[in-house]
Design an enzyme around this catalytic site. Structure first.
Site, PDB file in Angstrom:
ATOM      1  N   ARG A   1       0.821  -1.212   0.000  1.00 57.60           N
ATOM      2  CA  ARG A   1       0.000   0.000   0.000  1.00 57.60           C
ATOM      3  C   ARG A   1       0.852   1.259   0.000  1.00 57.60           C
ATOM      4  O   ARG A   1       0.400   2.330  -0.394  1.00 57.60           O
ATOM      5  CB  ARG A   1      -0.939  -0.021   1.202  1.00 57.60           C
ATOM      6  CG  ARG A   1      -2.233   0.742   0.967  1.00 57.60           C
ATOM      7  CD  ARG A   1      -3.269   0.467   2.045  1.00 57.60           C
ATOM      8  NE  ARG A   1      -2.692   0.504   3.362  1.00 57.60           N
ATOM      9  CZ  ARG A   1      -2.811  -0.458   4.268  1.00 57.60           C
ATOM     10  NH1 ARG A   1      -3.516  -1.526   4.016  1.00 57.60           N
ATOM     11  NH2 ARG A   1      -2.231  -0.343   5.440  1.00 57.60           N
TER      12      ARG A   1
ATOM     13  N   ASP B   1      -6.212  23.417  -8.513  1.00 57.29           N
ATOM     14  CA  ASP B   1      -6.395  22.369  -9.515  1.00 57.29           C
ATOM     15  C   ASP B   1      -5.682  22.873 -10.780  1.00 57.29           C
ATOM     16  O   ASP B   1      -6.161  23.762 -11.466  1.00 57.29           O
ATOM     17  CB  ASP B   1      -7.890  22.135  -9.758  1.00 57.29           C
ATOM     18  CG  ASP B   1      -8.151  20.960 -10.695  1.00 57.29           C
ATOM     19  OD1 ASP B   1      -7.295  20.698 -11.571  1.00 57.29           O
ATOM     20  OD2 ASP B   1      -9.205  20.319 -10.562  1.00 57.29           O
TER      21      ASP B   1
END
Ligand SMILES: *Cc1c(COP(=O)(O)O)cnc(C)c1O
Length: 408
Positions: free
Chosen positions: A75, A200
């Site tokens: 992970r 963004d």
């Protein structure tokens, strides 16, 4: 290392060059340390959940280090993901690290969750990507965070903050209407009010617009678009400086965010040609945008490199280029605009952008606004200009205007 250094993988090269590399060189060399890639050019795919340790002492040491860049468990990634993350970090001067996510939406959500707590106010630009708004109105609202929206063209930045404002999410230019925001001015005001700034940056990528050196704390990319570049892999990234790195990383780990090594490999492979693709998207899109301005059926064209676009001067000051996504207003009603899009042969009809192929889509900013209504007449059409020949694309558009027969 100086100019005699031939291999990014040779010791000391790449990261520690005394002469700063140009962005297009960095795109090729970044993330290619020998400890990540081994002796090969492109990072290999390390597909692994379990990493074996030679003995218990090594296992315990691995656990204690809690750092990326060494095996722990699947992970936390492998050299395939670390190489890509490091490359994206190196493309943002001043960055400390990058976390990877299974989509751009996951990147936006995890970046916000790493800084917000119940009771906080989040400011969001009114032209933000619609799923970012949905996350704020759904999850964040239930989590006790209030979101307020502000005019993307606001100039009195001090007045948009209140005592409870914790973070501000910007998107410049907006991906439907392409307003460019004064990021350095907003960041300066945000710093005065202790507000975390998130951008963004998907439209420009750090190749055409580095964000952290403009004052942004967290630069977010939907890598699905230009980084991957081939309309297949979904991925997102958040790049930040040292101050927010631990919070960002812990939040991603607590939420179990991972990307597959196969996807990371494809994103790395896409990244290496980013500069060429971006220049090609830019040249073709600008030529088509200018051609559209001359068409009888077109009321307006929204492209940051056109002087008529809101925020064009800021774009010229802060960006080194324009990508291949822009929109225009078709004078016809929704049915006429749909007939125009249906008549296109080279433009696919579908969501997303940043791939090698052109796309066309009717978009409805009026549905996703609350601070400033979008009340322009006509139908907004968004184009993603791919890597086809520009003349062929213009011929296709011209034929579609003719076939969908409207005002001309
Ligand atoms: C596509 C997009 C996202 C979300 O990315 P996904 O990878 O599709 O989840 C975020 N912001 C912008 C501006 C986008 O265009």
């Amino acid at each position: 290392m100086g100019p005699r250094c031939r291999h990014p993988q040779s010791a000391g090269c790449g990261l520690s060059s005394d002469k700063p590399q140009k962005p297009s060189t960095k795109i090729v060399t970044a993330g290619r340390r020998a400890s990540l890639t081994g002796p090969v050019v492109n990072v290999p795919i390390w597909r692994a959940s379990t990493h074996l340790y030679p003995d218990v002492a090594a296992l315990e040491a691995g656990k204690a280090s809690n750092e990326d860049g060494r095996f722990f468990y699947g992970r936390r990634g492998s050299p395939t993901q670390w190489s890509l993350a490091e490359a994206l970090t190196e493309m943002e001067p001043g960055a400390h690290g990058t976390m990877l996510y299974p989509s751009g939406v996951a990147a936006v959500a995890c970046a916000l969750l790493s800084v917000l707590a119940p009771g906080d106010v989040l400011l969001m630009t009114d032209n933000a990507y619609d799923p970012s708004r949905s996350f704020a109105e759904g999850f964040l609202k239930r989590f006790g965070v209030e979101t307020r929206y502000f005019d993307p063209r606001a100039t009195d930045y001090d007045s948009v903050f209140c005592d409870r404002t914790k973070a501000i999410l910007l998107e410049s230019p907006g991906s439907l209407t392409f307003e460019v925001q004064d990021i350095p001015a907003i960041c300066a005001a945000a710093k005065k009010h202790n507000v975390v700034t998130l951008l963004d940056n998907t439209w420009a990528t750090s190749y055409f617009h580095t964000a952290l050196d403009k004052g942004i704390d967290m630069a977010i990319l939907s890598c699905t678009k230009y980084i991957v570049g081939h309309s297949d892999v979904m991925m997102g990234s958040v790049t930040t400086h040292a101050k927010y790195w631990t919070k960002l990383r812990q939040t991603a780990q607590q939420l179990g965010q991972t990307v597959s090594p196969d996807d990371a490999y494809l994103a790395s492979r896409g990244l290496r040609t980013l500069s060429l693709r971006m220049k090609a998207h830019e040249a073709s899109a600008l030529q088509i945008a200018k051609w559209l301005q001359t068409q009888a059926d077109v009321a307006a064209v929204f492209h940051p490199a056109l002087p008529e676009c809101p925020g064009h001067d800021i774009w010229k000051r802060d960006f080194t280029g324009a990508s291949g996504l822009f929109s225009f207003i078709h004078k016809g009603d929704a049915a006429t605009a749909a007939a125009f899009i249906d008549a296109l042969g080279l433009f696919g009809i579908g969501y997303s952008w940043g791939g090698f192929e052109s796309l066309a889509l009717p978009v409805h900013p009026e549905k996703h606004r609350s601070a400033v209504p979008w009340d322009k007449e006509g139908t907004l059409i968004r184009l993603q200009i791919g890597l086809e020949d520009t003349d062929d694309l213009i011929a296709d558009l011209e034929a579609a205007f003719r076939e969908s027969g409207t005002l001309t």
